[in-house]
Design a protein around this motif. Sequence first.
Motif, mmCIF file in Angstrom:
data_model
loop_
_atom_site.group_PDB
_atom_site.id
_atom_site.type_symbol
_atom_site.label_atom_id
_atom_site.label_comp_id
_atom_site.label_asym_id
_atom_site.label_seq_id
_atom_site.Cartn_x
_atom_site.Cartn_y
_atom_site.Cartn_z
ATOM 1 N N PHE A 164 0.785 -1.220 0.000
ATOM 2 C CA PHE A 164 0.000 0.000 0.000
ATOM 3 C C PHE A 164 0.829 1.287 0.000
ATOM 4 N N PHE A 165 2.140 1.207 0.212
ATOM 5 C CA PHE A 165 2.884 2.425 0.497
ATOM 6 C C PHE A 165 4.145 2.589 -0.346
ATOM 7 N N ILE A 166 4.044 2.399 -1.655
ATOM 8 C CA ILE A 166 5.280 2.403 -2.437
ATOM 9 C C ILE A 166 5.334 3.464 -3.535
ATOM 10 N N LEU A 167 4.326 4.356 -3.616
ATOM 11 C CA LEU A 167 4.370 5.428 -4.606
ATOM 12 C C LEU A 167 4.372 6.780 -3.905
ATOM 13 N N THR A 168 5.132 7.749 -4.428
ATOM 14 C CA THR A 168 5.149 9.089 -3.849
ATOM 15 C C THR A 168 4.991 10.128 -4.938
ATOM 16 N N LEU A 169 4.811 11.395 -4.509
ATOM 17 C CA LEU A 169 4.663 12.511 -5.435
ATOM 18 C C LEU A 169 5.971 13.240 -5.706
ATOM 19 N N ARG A 170 7.065 12.841 -5.078
ATOM 20 C CA ARG A 170 8.175 13.772 -4.994
ATOM 21 C C ARG A 170 8.828 14.088 -6.330
ATOM 22 N N CYS A 171 8.886 13.143 -7.229
ATOM 23 C CA CYS A 171 9.547 13.446 -8.496
ATOM 24 C C CYS A 171 8.690 14.311 -9.404
ATOM 25 N N SER A 172 7.441 14.578 -9.019
ATOM 26 C CA SER A 172 6.625 15.516 -9.768
ATOM 27 C C SER A 172 6.945 16.940 -9.354
ATOM 28 N N GLY A 173 7.779 17.096 -8.326
ATOM 29 C CA GLY A 173 8.071 18.417 -7.803
ATOM 30 C C GLY A 173 7.134 18.798 -6.686
ATOM 31 N N ASN A 174 6.084 18.037 -6.460
ATOM 32 C CA ASN A 174 5.141 18.331 -5.382
ATOM 33 C C ASN A 174 5.588 17.610 -4.117
ATOM 34 N N ILE A 175 6.328 18.313 -3.291
ATOM 35 C CA ILE A 175 6.839 17.720 -2.063
ATOM 36 C C ILE A 175 5.976 18.115 -0.867
ATOM 37 N N LYS A 176 5.256 19.232 -0.980
ATOM 38 C CA LYS A 176 4.512 19.749 0.167
ATOM 39 C C LYS A 176 3.426 18.781 0.627
ATOM 40 N N ILE A 177 2.676 18.210 -0.313
ATOM 41 C CA ILE A 177 1.559 17.346 0.085
ATOM 42 C C ILE A 177 2.047 16.087 0.796
ATOM 43 N N PRO A 178 2.995 15.318 0.216
ATOM 44 C CA PRO A 178 3.472 14.146 0.958
ATOM 45 C C PRO A 178 4.150 14.522 2.267
ATOM 46 N N SER A 179 4.766 15.713 2.324
ATOM 47 C CA SER A 179 5.391 16.148 3.574
ATOM 48 C C SER A 179 4.328 16.378 4.644
ATOM 49 N N PHE A 180 3.264 17.066 4.271
ATOM 50 C CA PHE A 180 2.167 17.294 5.214
ATOM 51 C C PHE A 180 1.564 15.966 5.661
ATOM 52 N N LEU A 181 1.393 15.045 4.720
ATOM 53 C CA LEU A 181 0.802 13.756 5.066
ATOM 54 C C LEU A 181 1.716 12.940 5.976
ATOM 55 N N ASN A 182 3.023 13.087 5.827
ATOM 56 C CA ASN A 182 3.937 12.399 6.730
ATOM 57 C C ASN A 182 3.821 12.931 8.148
ATOM 58 N N VAL A 183 3.614 14.251 8.282
ATOM 59 C CA VAL A 183 3.399 14.825 9.605
ATOM 60 C C VAL A 183 2.098 14.281 10.198
ATOM 61 N N LEU A 184 1.058 14.218 9.364
ATOM 62 C CA LEU A 184 -0.216 13.652 9.812
ATOM 63 C C LEU A 184 -0.024 12.204 10.249
ATOM 64 N N MET A 185 0.762 11.439 9.491
ATOM 65 C CA MET A 185 1.005 10.042 9.823
ATOM 66 C C MET A 185 1.682 9.918 11.184
ATOM 67 N N CYS A 186 2.604 10.828 11.464
ATOM 68 C CA CYS A 186 3.287 10.811 12.753
ATOM 69 C C CYS A 186 2.288 11.039 13.891
ATOM 70 N N PHE A 187 1.413 12.023 13.717
ATOM 71 C CA PHE A 187 0.393 12.313 14.732
ATOM 72 C C PHE A 187 -0.532 11.109 14.942
ATOM 73 N N LEU A 188 -0.985 10.514 13.838
ATOM 74 C CA LEU A 188 -1.882 9.364 13.938
ATOM 75 C C LEU A 188 -1.187 8.172 14.586
ATOM 76 N N ASP A 189 0.111 8.021 14.304
ATOM 77 C CA ASP A 189 0.862 6.915 14.905
ATOM 78 C C ASP A 189 0.900 7.044 16.426
ATOM 79 N N VAL A 190 1.128 8.271 16.896
ATOM 80 C CA VAL A 190 1.109 8.500 18.341
ATOM 81 C C VAL A 190 -0.259 8.137 18.922
ATOM 82 N N LEU A 191 -1.299 8.603 18.248
ATOM 83 C CA LEU A 191 -2.666 8.358 18.738
ATOM 84 C C LEU A 191 -2.987 6.869 18.773
#
Length: 486
Positions: A164-191
Motif C-alpha cells: 500500500f505504500f510504495i508510490l510518492t509525489l516527490r519526483c513531480s516536484g510536489n513535495i509539500k503534500i506528501p510532507s504534510f501527510l507524513n506529519v499527519l502520519m506521525c500524529f496518527l501513529d502517536v494516537l
Amino acid sequence: MNQKKKQRLSKTDLLLEQVRTGGREMTWREQIELTARLSLPAILAQMAHILMEYIDASMVGRLGAIDSASIGLVATTTWLFWGVTGAVATGFSVQVAHRIGASDAAGARNVLRQAFVVCISMGLIVSLIGVAISRPLPYWLGGNETIAVGATKYFFIFAITIPFFILTLRCSGNIKIPSFLNVLMCFLDVLFNFLLIFPTREVTLLGSHITIYGAGLGIVGAALGTTFAELVTGSLLFYFLCYRSMHLRILGKRKLEESTWSMFRPTERVLKKAFRIGLPIGCERVIMTGAQICTTMIVAPLGMFAIAANSFGVNAESLCYMPGYGIGDAATTLVGQSIGAKRPNMAKRFARICVTMGIAVMAFMGAVMYVGAPLMMGIMTPVQEIVDLGVEALRIEAFAEPMFAASIVCYGVFVGAGDTLIPSSMNLISIWAFRITLAVVLAPKMGLNGVWLAMCIELCLRGIMFLIRLKSGKWIPKELRMKNEK
C-alpha cells in the motif's frame, strides 16, 4: 504558460516551471531558493517518518528490554523489504521527473499508470515472502525464544501492509503534500499507539483522575498503530496523486485525458528503462540492508542489552541524518527535471547547492547528537544499561555525519540523473569491504562500540568517494556531456 495559470501557481511551481521551460538561466539566488523550498518540506517528511519509528521504539521501550529487542532484531529486515519495493518505484519515478522536466505531462501520466501496475504487483510478491518467513526469521537472525515470539508478530503485521505504500509525489516536484501527510502520519501513529499498546489506565491531570482506555496489545499494538496510520495517509496520498496533482492527475472529473485499461499495460520501453534505473538500486539496497542484517547478527551475541541499544541508537541517529535524505529527495527532483530539460549546467549547480546544504545541516545535527545523546536514548528506554551503551555509540557516530550527508545527497543527485550503477557499486564495496570487515574484527574486542566505530570509519570513506564522483561530472548522461562540450 497563460497568465491565469501562472496566477494559480505557487512560487515553488513557478521556479520549477522555469527549470522545465528553459529561457534565461536561473540565478544562483533563485536556485538556492528553489532548493530550500523543496528541501524543507522533504526534510519535514523524512523527520516525521523517523519520528514515527522513534515513537514506536520509545513507547515499546516502556514495556521493557524484551519487547525492545524484539523490534530491534527484525528492524533491519524491514528496511530490506522497503528497499526492494522502493527501488522498483524509483525506476518509474525518475522517468516521471524526466518527462515533467521535458514538459511531457501526458508521458509522465502514462509512466505513472504503468508504475501502479508494476509496483503494486511487486509489493504483493514481497509481502507474501515476508509473511512466509516471519516465523523463522528471528531465529535466522540469532534471536532466542524469549524475543522471537514478539519479533515474529511485529514482522508479520509489517509484511502484510507493504503493497500500500510504495508510490510518492516527490519526483513531480510536489513535495509539500506528501510532507504534510507524513506529519499527519506521525500524529496518527502517536494516537493509535497510545490506544493500542497500553492497557486501560488512570492518569492524574490537573488534580483530576481520568480513565484512558487502551487495548493493551503491547508489541502487536505498536505494529497495528503504525499500520493504521500508514493506511490513512497512504489513501490520502493516492487521492492527491491521482485526482489533484497538476501534472499527474489520471482519475476523476478533472482528469486530463481518458484513461483506459490498455493505458495501464506496461510497455517494453518504460519497463526497460525502469529496469535499468531500478535494478542497480534494488541490488544495492538488498546487499546493503543484507550488510545491516549481518551487523545485527554480529551484535546479537553481545546480548539483549546490546541488541536493544543498537536498535535504539539507529533510531536516535536517524533523527540526525533524515534531513540529509530530505535534501537528497530535493536533489533527485531538481537534477531529474534539469536533465529532462536538457540543462546539464543547471543540474551541476543544483547538485553543488544540495550537497553543500546537506553537509552543513548534518554537521550541525551531528553536534546536537553528540551533546543530546543521553536525552535521546533516555526518552526511548528507562533501562540504564541500554542508555549507557547507546550514548557511547551515538557519540562515536556523530563525527561521521558530515561525510554521511555527502554520500546521501550525492546519491540523490546521481539517481535524478539516472546514474545508478556505479554509485550503487560504490555503496556495496564500501559497506562490505570496510564496515562489515571492521565490525567483525572490532566487535569481540570493543563490543557494541567496535561495531559503531566501524560504521563511522566506513561512512567517512564513502562520503569522500561520492564527492570525487560528483566533482568528475561523469554522472551527467553522456549525450548531454558531449553536447555541452561542443
